[in-house]
Design an enzyme around this catalytic site. Sequence first.
Site, PDB file in Angstrom:
ATOM      1  N   ASP A  34      56.468  48.752  36.611  1.00 50.25           N
ATOM      2  CA  ASP A  34      55.364  48.110  35.891  1.00 50.25           C
ATOM      3  C   ASP A  34      55.790  47.883  34.447  1.00 50.25           C
ATOM      4  O   ASP A  34      56.605  48.623  33.903  1.00 50.25           O
ATOM      5  CB  ASP A  34      54.119  49.012  35.933  1.00 50.25           C
ATOM      6  N   ALA A 119      41.393  35.517  46.859  1.00 48.72           N
ATOM      7  CA  ALA A 119      40.363  34.576  47.306  1.00 48.72           C
ATOM      8  C   ALA A 119      40.134  33.485  46.255  1.00 48.72           C
ATOM      9  O   ALA A 119      39.471  32.491  46.555  1.00 48.72           O
ATOM     10  CB  ALA A 119      39.063  35.323  47.580  1.00 48.72           C
ATOM     11  N   CYS A 120      40.672  33.675  45.061  1.00 48.25           N
ATOM     12  CA  CYS A 120      40.544  32.633  44.016  1.00 48.25           C
ATOM     13  C   CYS A 120      41.352  31.380  44.350  1.00 48.25           C
ATOM     14  O   CYS A 120      41.293  30.395  43.625  1.00 48.25           O
ATOM     15  CB  CYS A 120      40.972  33.182  42.657  1.00 48.25           C
ATOM     16  N   TYR A 149      44.431  31.114  37.093  1.00 51.00           N
ATOM     17  CA  TYR A 149      44.771  32.219  38.002  1.00 51.00           C
ATOM     18  C   TYR A 149      44.912  31.762  39.464  1.00 51.00           C
ATOM     19  O   TYR A 149      45.889  32.098  40.143  1.00 51.00           O
ATOM     20  CB  TYR A 149      43.682  33.281  37.879  1.00 51.00           C
ATOM     21  N   LYS A 153      48.273  31.538  42.019  1.00 49.40           N
ATOM     22  CA  LYS A 153      48.332  32.268  43.287  1.00 49.40           C
ATOM     23  C   LYS A 153      48.668  31.296  44.432  1.00 49.40           C
ATOM     24  O   LYS A 153      49.478  31.615  45.303  1.00 49.40           O
ATOM     25  CB  LYS A 153      46.987  32.953  43.566  1.00 49.40           C
ATOM     26  N   ASN A 178      37.868  40.614  46.152  1.00 43.22           N
ATOM     27  CA  ASN A 178      37.449  41.735  45.277  1.00 43.22           C
ATOM     28  C   ASN A 178      37.683  43.142  45.812  1.00 43.22           C
ATOM     29  O   ASN A 178      36.968  43.592  46.712  1.00 43.22           O
ATOM     30  CB  ASN A 178      35.949  41.637  44.998  1.00 43.22           C
ATOM     31  N   ALA A 193      33.557  43.146  38.492  1.00 39.93           N
ATOM     32  CA  ALA A 193      32.114  43.415  38.550  1.00 39.93           C
ATOM     33  C   ALA A 193      31.750  44.830  39.030  1.00 39.93           C
ATOM     34  O   ALA A 193      30.927  45.492  38.370  1.00 39.93           O
ATOM     35  CB  ALA A 193      31.432  42.361  39.414  1.00 39.93           C
ATOM     36  N   THR A 221      26.645  35.598  45.110  1.00 41.21           N
ATOM     37  CA  THR A 221      26.930  36.485  46.245  1.00 41.21           C
ATOM     38  C   THR A 221      28.445  36.762  46.323  1.00 41.21           C
ATOM     39  O   THR A 221      29.262  35.886  46.038  1.00 41.21           O
ATOM     40  CB  THR A 221      26.461  35.871  47.578  1.00 41.21           C
ATOM     41  N   ARG A 287      30.716  33.720  47.581  1.00 39.82           N
ATOM     42  CA  ARG A 287      32.025  33.854  48.243  1.00 39.82           C
ATOM     43  C   ARG A 287      31.967  34.998  49.237  1.00 39.82           C
ATOM     44  O   ARG A 287      31.477  36.068  48.922  1.00 39.82           O
ATOM     45  CB  ARG A 287      33.108  34.144  47.191  1.00 39.82           C
TER      46      ARG A 287
HETATM   47  P1  NAD Z   1      46.165  45.617  38.003  1.00 39.61           P
HETATM   48  O1  NAD Z   1      46.019  44.788  36.776  1.00 39.61           O
HETATM   49  O2  NAD Z   1      45.556  46.984  37.991  1.00 39.61           O
HETATM   50  O3  NAD Z   1      47.698  45.749  38.415  1.00 39.61           O
HETATM   51  C1  NAD Z   1      48.648  44.757  38.143  1.00 39.61           C
HETATM   52  C2  NAD Z   1      49.781  45.434  37.412  1.00 39.61           C
HETATM   53  O4  NAD Z   1      50.805  44.449  37.155  1.00 39.61           O
HETATM   54  C3  NAD Z   1      49.374  46.002  36.052  1.00 39.61           C
HETATM   55  O5  NAD Z   1      49.583  47.390  36.005  1.00 39.61           O
HETATM   56  C4  NAD Z   1      50.254  45.251  35.075  1.00 39.61           C
HETATM   57  O6  NAD Z   1      50.701  46.041  33.977  1.00 39.61           O
HETATM   58  C5  NAD Z   1      51.421  44.823  35.956  1.00 39.61           C
HETATM   59  N1  NAD Z   1      52.152  43.716  35.359  1.00 39.61           N
HETATM   60  C6  NAD Z   1      51.648  42.622  34.730  1.00 39.61           C
HETATM   61  N2  NAD Z   1      52.634  41.862  34.260  1.00 39.61           N
HETATM   62  C7  NAD Z   1      53.796  42.476  34.600  1.00 39.61           C
HETATM   63  C8  NAD Z   1      55.159  42.164  34.384  1.00 39.61           C
HETATM   64  N3  NAD Z   1      55.529  41.075  33.704  1.00 39.61           N
HETATM   65  N4  NAD Z   1      56.091  43.026  34.870  1.00 39.61           N
HETATM   66  C9  NAD Z   1      55.732  44.144  35.543  1.00 39.61           C
HETATM   67  N5  NAD Z   1      54.450  44.488  35.764  1.00 39.61           N
HETATM   68  C10 NAD Z   1      53.494  43.663  35.308  1.00 39.61           C
HETATM   69  O7  NAD Z   1      45.568  44.749  39.204  1.00 39.61           O
HETATM   70  P2  NAD Z   1      45.245  45.135  40.698  1.00 39.61           P
HETATM   71  O8  NAD Z   1      43.781  45.072  40.841  1.00 39.61           O
HETATM   72  O9  NAD Z   1      45.969  46.373  41.094  1.00 39.61           O
HETATM   73  O10 NAD Z   1      45.836  43.873  41.461  1.00 39.61           O
HETATM   74  C11 NAD Z   1      47.116  43.881  42.085  1.00 39.61           C
HETATM   75  C12 NAD Z   1      47.412  42.489  42.627  1.00 39.61           C
HETATM   76  O11 NAD Z   1      46.374  42.097  43.532  1.00 39.61           O
HETATM   77  C13 NAD Z   1      47.485  41.398  41.556  1.00 39.61           C
HETATM   78  O12 NAD Z   1      48.508  40.508  41.875  1.00 39.61           O
HETATM   79  C14 NAD Z   1      46.144  40.706  41.671  1.00 39.61           C
HETATM   80  O13 NAD Z   1      46.202  39.369  41.241  1.00 39.61           O
HETATM   81  C15 NAD Z   1      45.858  40.822  43.154  1.00 39.61           C
HETATM   82  N6  NAD Z   1      44.426  40.763  43.442  1.00 39.61           N
HETATM   83  C16 NAD Z   1      43.613  41.792  43.071  1.00 39.61           C
HETATM   84  C17 NAD Z   1      42.250  41.713  43.339  1.00 39.61           C
HETATM   85  C18 NAD Z   1      41.315  42.827  42.955  1.00 39.61           C
HETATM   86  O14 NAD Z   1      40.112  42.719  43.231  1.00 39.61           O
HETATM   87  N7  NAD Z   1      41.766  43.906  42.329  1.00 39.61           N
HETATM   88  C19 NAD Z   1      41.717  40.592  43.995  1.00 39.61           C
HETATM   89  C20 NAD Z   1      42.577  39.556  44.343  1.00 39.61           C
HETATM   90  C21 NAD Z   1      43.941  39.662  44.084  1.00 39.61           C
END
Ligand code: NAD
Length: 332
Positions: A34, A119-120, A149, A153, A178, A193, A221, A287
């Site tokens: 990370d 889902a986005c 975003y 994706k 989500n 949320a 929703t 959604r």
């Molecule tokens: P999060 O933000 O907690 O985790 C993502 C991590 O990626 C963070 O810790 C961040 O520091 C790290 N990161 C960002 N840029 C980086 C880089 N350049 N190099 C290395 N690390 C980097 O988010 P999450 O909720 O754990 O989501 C994980 C994945 O799931 C993401 O790709 C997100 O888009 C996708 N996602 C999450 C949700 C949700 O509801 N949480 C929904 C749809 C998609």
Amino acid sequence: MSQKLAVVAGGGGFIGGHLARNLMEQGYKVRSVDIKPFDRWYQVHDDAENMQLDLMELDNCRKAYAGADRIYQLAADMGGMGFIENNKCLCMLSVLINTHSLMVAKEVGVERFFYSSSACVYNADKQKSEDVVPLVEADAYPAMPEDGYGWEKLFSERMCRHFREDFDVPTRVARFHNVYGPFGTWDGGREKAPAAITRKIINCKLTGDHNIEVWGDGKQTRSFMYIDDCVKGINMITDSDDVLEPINLGSDELTTINGLVDMMAEIAGIDVTKHHNLDAPKGVNGRNSDNDLIKKYLNWAPAIPLRVGMEKTYDWIHEQMTADVDSTVFTS
Ligand code: NAD
């Protein structure tokens, strides 16, 4: 038999931290990577190899993925609606993480590359009404995803497809709807949320001021998936020999945002007065996840009831808010 190496990109984040622990429980050797300093990781697992690297850089991807059997690519610059509506460029720059990760996955010759889509990606025209028809995978096209975003994706999903077709990189893609649960973002502007509402409700309880701001008219929703279902689904999708195209990974238990506020107030044992902020970012009107495809392929779909998951999330956020010391980092 030597242990297989699973690399979790974004391992300091919410989902990555849970997945890393689960992979170790399954017997994998785990490397979590990370960009954040370790003191800002939600979970630092002492029995994993932990690296702080910016995965937008190709050379750093080579260091992160050296010797990997499996890559789980969860790293992204992201957050809830408040973040993604105001930081479209930052969200799109995550394409560098995905591009370089796929290039190195090809060099290394991994047995699986999992990518976390969202889902986005779905066409906004299909999400105009609160009275939703659940989104099926084909609804991503013709493309009109969430600006910034969602476009990133969708593009990265396509790269996964073409790396699989042209270069035999065994990619698997899930579209998360989500996700919520403990050890995730609950304040600071990137929270989603469920965590934001939980924090506000706990704040009402702790301060005695029972007025709560709700973004939008609250009639939007949504469905919310508990983290344990998310991790289980990632494993099943990654292991599958059949799920080659992006697939929904989400709950289909629909609620309104107002309904979620009421649920949390009930869990907290208080009455609240909602004040709707119609100028705040609120995302699409409706959604939900259509789970026919995941049931067909995996004979399973996320099923943990919202109330059960939100009670656990409430307890964890309550602990954070009432802790004497800064306890956002935990060592498992
Ligand atoms: P999060 O933000 O907690 O985790 C993502 C991590 O990626 C963070 O810790 C961040 O520091 C790290 N990161 C960002 N840029 C980086 C880089 N350049 N190099 C290395 N690390 C980097 O988010 P999450 O909720 O754990 O989501 C994980 C994945 O799931 C993401 O790709 C997100 O888009 C996708 N996602 C999450 C949700 C949700 O509801 N949480 C929904 C749809 C998609």
